[in-house]
Motif scaffolding. Structure first.
Motif, PDB file in Angstrom:
ATOM      1  N   ASP A   1      36.842  16.938 -29.498  1.00  0.00           N
ATOM      2  CA  ASP A   1      36.687  15.491 -29.637  1.00  0.00           C
ATOM      3  C   ASP A   1      35.304  15.080 -29.119  1.00  0.00           C
ATOM      4  O   ASP A   1      34.984  15.300 -27.950  1.00  0.00           O
ATOM      5  CB  ASP A   1      37.786  14.792 -28.834  1.00  0.00           C
ATOM      6  CG  ASP A   1      37.855  13.293 -29.107  1.00  0.00           C
ATOM      7  OD1 ASP A   1      36.823  12.710 -29.486  1.00  0.00           O
ATOM      8  OD2 ASP A   1      38.938  12.706 -28.929  1.00  0.00           O
TER       9      ASP A   1
ATOM     10  N   LYS B   1      44.460  10.493 -37.125  1.00  0.00           N
ATOM     11  CA  LYS B   1      43.388   9.507 -37.220  1.00  0.00           C
ATOM     12  C   LYS B   1      43.872   8.213 -37.873  1.00  0.00           C
ATOM     13  O   LYS B   1      44.607   8.228 -38.860  1.00  0.00           O
ATOM     14  CB  LYS B   1      42.230  10.094 -38.042  1.00  0.00           C
ATOM     15  CG  LYS B   1      40.989   9.220 -38.098  1.00  0.00           C
ATOM     16  CD  LYS B   1      39.888   9.951 -38.855  1.00  0.00           C
ATOM     17  CE  LYS B   1      38.632   9.119 -38.967  1.00  0.00           C
ATOM     18  NZ  LYS B   1      37.572   9.833 -39.729  1.00  0.00           N
TER      19      LYS B   1
ATOM     20  N   SER C   1      42.091  14.287 -38.620  1.00  0.00           N
ATOM     21  CA  SER C   1      42.563  14.490 -37.252  1.00  0.00           C
ATOM     22  C   SER C   1      41.398  14.863 -36.351  1.00  0.00           C
ATOM     23  O   SER C   1      40.331  15.268 -36.825  1.00  0.00           O
ATOM     24  CB  SER C   1      43.641  15.585 -37.202  1.00  0.00           C
ATOM     25  OG  SER C   1      43.065  16.866 -37.393  1.00  0.00           O
ATOM     26  N   ALA C   2      41.617  14.742 -35.031  1.00  0.00           N
ATOM     27  CA  ALA C   2      40.566  15.048 -34.057  1.00  0.00           C
ATOM     28  C   ALA C   2      40.285  16.544 -33.996  1.00  0.00           C
ATOM     29  O   ALA C   2      39.200  16.962 -33.589  1.00  0.00           O
ATOM     30  CB  ALA C   2      40.965  14.528 -32.682  1.00  0.00           C
ATOM     31  N   SER C   3      41.253  17.362 -34.378  1.00  0.00           N
ATOM     32  CA  SER C   3      41.098  18.820 -34.281  1.00  0.00           C
ATOM     33  C   SER C   3      40.519  19.435 -35.550  1.00  0.00           C
ATOM     34  O   SER C   3      40.464  20.650 -35.684  1.00  0.00           O
ATOM     35  CB  SER C   3      42.446  19.469 -33.971  1.00  0.00           C
ATOM     36  OG  SER C   3      43.400  19.164 -34.983  1.00  0.00           O
TER      37      SER C   3
ATOM     38  N   LYS D   1      46.303  15.107 -32.582  1.00  0.00           N
ATOM     39  CA  LYS D   1      45.782  13.746 -32.652  1.00  0.00           C
ATOM     40  C   LYS D   1      45.520  13.378 -34.109  1.00  0.00           C
ATOM     41  O   LYS D   1      44.664  13.979 -34.752  1.00  0.00           O
ATOM     42  CB  LYS D   1      44.478  13.623 -31.855  1.00  0.00           C
ATOM     43  CG  LYS D   1      44.634  13.682 -30.344  1.00  0.00           C
ATOM     44  CD  LYS D   1      43.266  13.496 -29.693  1.00  0.00           C
ATOM     45  CE  LYS D   1      43.335  13.599 -28.195  1.00  0.00           C
ATOM     46  NZ  LYS D   1      41.974  13.464 -27.581  1.00  0.00           N
TER      47      LYS D   1
ATOM     48  N   GLU E   1      34.154  12.179 -28.459  1.00  0.00           N
ATOM     49  CA  GLU E   1      34.204  11.151 -27.414  1.00  0.00           C
ATOM     50  C   GLU E   1      34.407  11.784 -26.052  1.00  0.00           C
ATOM     51  O   GLU E   1      33.843  11.314 -25.050  1.00  0.00           O
ATOM     52  CB  GLU E   1      35.337  10.156 -27.719  1.00  0.00           C
ATOM     53  CG  GLU E   1      35.303   8.886 -26.891  1.00  0.00           C
ATOM     54  CD  GLU E   1      35.913   9.050 -25.506  1.00  0.00           C
ATOM     55  OE1 GLU E   1      35.467   8.357 -24.551  1.00  0.00           O
ATOM     56  OE2 GLU E   1      36.845   9.865 -25.370  1.00  0.00           O
TER      57      GLU E   1
ATOM     58  N   TYR F   1      31.684  15.940 -37.489  1.00  0.00           N
ATOM     59  CA  TYR F   1      30.972  14.854 -36.825  1.00  0.00           C
ATOM     60  C   TYR F   1      29.513  14.850 -37.252  1.00  0.00           C
ATOM     61  O   TYR F   1      28.916  15.906 -37.451  1.00  0.00           O
ATOM     62  CB  TYR F   1      31.036  15.020 -35.304  1.00  0.00           C
ATOM     63  CG  TYR F   1      32.413  14.830 -34.701  1.00  0.00           C
ATOM     64  CD1 TYR F   1      32.910  13.551 -34.447  1.00  0.00           C
ATOM     65  CD2 TYR F   1      33.207  15.925 -34.369  1.00  0.00           C
ATOM     66  CE1 TYR F   1      34.164  13.378 -33.884  1.00  0.00           C
ATOM     67  CE2 TYR F   1      34.460  15.758 -33.804  1.00  0.00           C
ATOM     68  CZ  TYR F   1      34.937  14.481 -33.562  1.00  0.00           C
ATOM     69  OH  TYR F   1      36.171  14.312 -33.005  1.00  0.00           O
TER      70      TYR F   1
ATOM     71  N   HIS G   1      32.931  10.375 -37.740  1.00  0.00           N
ATOM     72  CA  HIS G   1      33.866  11.488 -37.954  1.00  0.00           C
ATOM     73  C   HIS G   1      34.424  11.398 -39.355  1.00  0.00           C
ATOM     74  O   HIS G   1      34.798  10.323 -39.832  1.00  0.00           O
ATOM     75  CB  HIS G   1      35.015  11.430 -36.938  1.00  0.00           C
ATOM     76  CG  HIS G   1      36.061  12.491 -37.161  1.00  0.00           C
ATOM     77  ND1 HIS G   1      37.182  12.284 -37.946  1.00  0.00           N
ATOM     78  CD2 HIS G   1      36.144  13.776 -36.713  1.00  0.00           C
ATOM     79  CE1 HIS G   1      37.905  13.396 -37.961  1.00  0.00           C
ATOM     80  NE2 HIS G   1      37.314  14.302 -37.224  1.00  0.00           N
TER      81      HIS G   1
ATOM     82  N   TYR H   1      30.599  18.382 -32.883  1.00  0.00           N
ATOM     83  CA  TYR H   1      30.926  17.342 -31.898  1.00  0.00           C
ATOM     84  C   TYR H   1      29.844  17.286 -30.824  1.00  0.00           C
ATOM     85  O   TYR H   1      29.439  16.200 -30.368  1.00  0.00           O
ATOM     86  CB  TYR H   1      32.297  17.617 -31.262  1.00  0.00           C
ATOM     87  CG  TYR H   1      32.327  18.823 -30.352  1.00  0.00           C
ATOM     88  CD1 TYR H   1      32.084  18.687 -28.994  1.00  0.00           C
ATOM     89  CD2 TYR H   1      32.557  20.097 -30.857  1.00  0.00           C
ATOM     90  CE1 TYR H   1      32.083  19.798 -28.151  1.00  0.00           C
ATOM     91  CE2 TYR H   1      32.547  21.207 -30.032  1.00  0.00           C
ATOM     92  CZ  TYR H   1      32.315  21.048 -28.685  1.00  0.00           C
ATOM     93  OH  TYR H   1      32.294  22.150 -27.855  1.00  0.00           O
TER      94      TYR H   1
ATOM     95  N   TYR I   1      32.806   6.211 -35.021  1.00  0.00           N
ATOM     96  CA  TYR I   1      33.670   6.594 -33.902  1.00  0.00           C
ATOM     97  C   TYR I   1      33.081   6.120 -32.571  1.00  0.00           C
ATOM     98  O   TYR I   1      33.783   5.555 -31.737  1.00  0.00           O
ATOM     99  CB  TYR I   1      33.844   8.115 -33.907  1.00  0.00           C
ATOM    100  CG  TYR I   1      34.838   8.648 -32.903  1.00  0.00           C
ATOM    101  CD1 TYR I   1      35.967   7.920 -32.550  1.00  0.00           C
ATOM    102  CD2 TYR I   1      34.656   9.895 -32.322  1.00  0.00           C
ATOM    103  CE1 TYR I   1      36.889   8.421 -31.636  1.00  0.00           C
ATOM    104  CE2 TYR I   1      35.572  10.404 -31.411  1.00  0.00           C
ATOM    105  CZ  TYR I   1      36.676   9.669 -31.069  1.00  0.00           C
ATOM    106  OH  TYR I   1      37.577  10.157 -30.161  1.00  0.00           O
TER     107      TYR I   1
ATOM    108  N   PHE J   1      41.987   7.780 -32.813  1.00  0.00           N
ATOM    109  CA  PHE J   1      42.927   8.901 -32.745  1.00  0.00           C
ATOM    110  C   PHE J   1      44.109   8.573 -31.845  1.00  0.00           C
ATOM    111  O   PHE J   1      43.957   7.920 -30.803  1.00  0.00           O
ATOM    112  CB  PHE J   1      42.212  10.157 -32.227  1.00  0.00           C
ATOM    113  CG  PHE J   1      41.114  10.635 -33.127  1.00  0.00           C
ATOM    114  CD1 PHE J   1      41.397  11.111 -34.389  1.00  0.00           C
ATOM    115  CD2 PHE J   1      39.787  10.586 -32.722  1.00  0.00           C
ATOM    116  CE1 PHE J   1      40.383  11.554 -35.235  1.00  0.00           C
ATOM    117  CE2 PHE J   1      38.761  11.021 -33.547  1.00  0.00           C
ATOM    118  CZ  PHE J   1      39.072  11.503 -34.816  1.00  0.00           C
TER     119      PHE J   1
END
Length: 468
Positions: free
Chosen positions: A186, A306, A410-412, A304, A188, A416, A406, A112, A458, A295
């Motif tokens: 994340d 997707k 999920s974000a976790s 989170k 972002e 990336y 991504h 990330y 993303y 997310f």
């Protein structure tokens, strides 16, 4: 990526390595987790100790294998240049290290951060702005140092930058309950934190001028026509692209985000009421960031999740439709004239290829003079106020120069990557998969529109078109 467990002083560390990376890459990851410098580590593998230059795929480690490490903690290493172990090119051309920008070694779920740094590095003026600020400490001081290190063709181990990022923003120090190592974060949020730090640190207000836009919002009560609408001014560093079940194109998602239904207290009705808030852009920055809102919090999973929907995005963005009537009126004449010039350029190029006859010197001079006249005409159409606004987009048009993608659900979790347009050859893009750097054709970027768990856009970075 291959998962393995490293046991050291009674503790277990779950890490992943790229089979194409060398032994030093794994050691650098472990130096972050254990504070044992790479040169003090003794990692026991089949046949003896893991060597720094040993390619991991040749070590013979099986996925989820347990490996012993010995060594004593000491002072952590800094930004270390290490040789690139691969220069693989997706379309099969030769891999000369010198033509590839620097990659960044993954230090344990830090893709990330690596992708965010590569996307920021795609802004050529930012490096000069950071170094002119003379900030020598903290996350921006280390960011400046990291950018200088990345001038080489080698991959860089961004240890000091990561340490300072986690020191200033502790959320990036979160540990994973599943693996015991550092958790995925994340990208972002990393992007937003770094832009905020740059805003505070750069005395020239570079971010404010070149990456910050302005919104004019009108809020009107849907339940009381007699209530006067309110107008407010806000700034933004990115435009959200909201994704619903009906969103097929990025422009749709942006327009959805610029219109909101809100519930708030009405002083006239003396109760909560529904309001309609419509926002339009009143200033376009030179560099425009678009964030795909992929997310959302899913309570049943406790994380989170997707949104996997396919959403197309353009290589050339016309942002005029997002602008206020006042700004649109200023931009449209310039935009239309610039498009006319670009259309003429394309037609001339096609004609030259079709007839396969090189124009004479006189014809070339005539064409060049005609084009200069058109450029001068286009420049004369620029509104004086826009012309004086340093860092503003004066054409309303943008070119896509970077994508942060991504993969995963999920974000976790997931991975990336950054994809950056080659500034010297626009049909070619660099793919930054941590320390591995390769080239891909522009058609590959089109496939990052989502539709599954594979790489999907993303964060998009657009650069204003110049009149030239």
């Amino acid at each position: 990526m291959v998962p393995v467990t490293i046991r050291w002083q009674g503790k277990a560390y779950n890490v992943e390595y790229d089979p194409e990376d060398s032994g030093i890459s794994l050691k650098n990851k472990l130096s972050i987790l254990t504070q044992v410098p790479a040169e003090r580590q003794k990692i026991i593998v089949k046949g003896g100790q893991l060597k720094d230059d040993q390619v991991m795929k040749n070590v013979g480690l099986k996925p989820n294998a347990t490996v012993m490490m010995m060594g004593t903690p000491g002072e952590l290493v800094t930004n270390i240049p290490i040789p690139i172990t691969t220069g693989a090119v997706d379309h099969g051309s030769d891999s000369d290290d010198e033509k590839y920008p620097s990659g960044l070694v993954n230090l344990g779920n830090t893709c990330y951060m690596n992708s965010t740094v590569q996307l920021l590095r795609a802004i050529p003026e930012l490096k000069d702005a950071v170094q002119k600020s003379n900030v020598s400490s903290g996350v921006i001081g280390e960011f400046s140092s990291l950018l200088r290190s990345m001038d080489s063709a080698n991959s860089i181990t961004p240890v000091r930058f990561l340490q300072n990022l986690r020191l200033e923003y502790p959320q990036f120090s979160e540990m994973s309950r599943e693996t015991g190592g550092y958790a995925q974060q994340d990208a972002e949020e990393c992007w937003s934190f770094l832009l905020s730090s740059l805003q505070r640190s750069l005395s020239s207000e570079w971010v404010q001028k070149n990456m910050s836009g302005k919104l004019t919002s009108t809020m009107k009560c849907d339940e009381n026509e007699n209530e006067e609408p309110t107008v407010s001014q806000d700034t933004f560093l990115s435009l959200p692209c909201h994704i619903s079940m009906h969103t097929n194109y990025m422009t749709q998602g942006i327009l959805e985000g610029l219109t909101q239904k809100l519930t708030k207290r009405s002083d006239v009705l003396n109760r909560d009421a529904i309001y309609n808030k419509v926002s339009r852009i009143s200033r376009l920055p030179k560099y425009l960031t678009v964030n795909f809102v992929r997310f959302y919090w899913k309570a049943s999973l406790g994380q989170k999740a997707k949104i996997l929907r396919k959403v197309k995005f353009p290589f050339e963005l016309d942002a005029v439709e997002f602008c206020s009537p006042e700004l649109s009126q200023k931009l449209i004449p310039v935009r239309d004239k610039l498009r006319e010039i670009e259309k003429n350029d394309e037609e001339q190029e096609r004609n030259t290829k079709r007839i396969k006859i090189q124009p004479s010197e006189e014809e070339r001079e005539s064409e060049a003079e005609s084009r200069l006249t058109q450029i001068a005409t286009c420049q004369s159409l620029v509104d004086p106020q826009l012309s004086e606004d340093d860092g503003a987009n004066i054409t309303g048009l943008y070119d896509l120069i970077g994508v942060l993608s991504h993969s995963g659900a999920s974000a976790s979790s997931g991975h990336y990557q950054a994809w950056i347009r080659n500034p010297d050859q626009h049909s070619e893009w660099f793919r930054f998969n941590d320390s591995r750097v390769s080239t891909v054709p522009a058609e590959k970027i089109e496939s990052l529109d989502g539709g599954g768990e594979a790489d999907s856009a993303y964060i998009l970075l657009y650069q204003a078109k110049n009149i030239e």
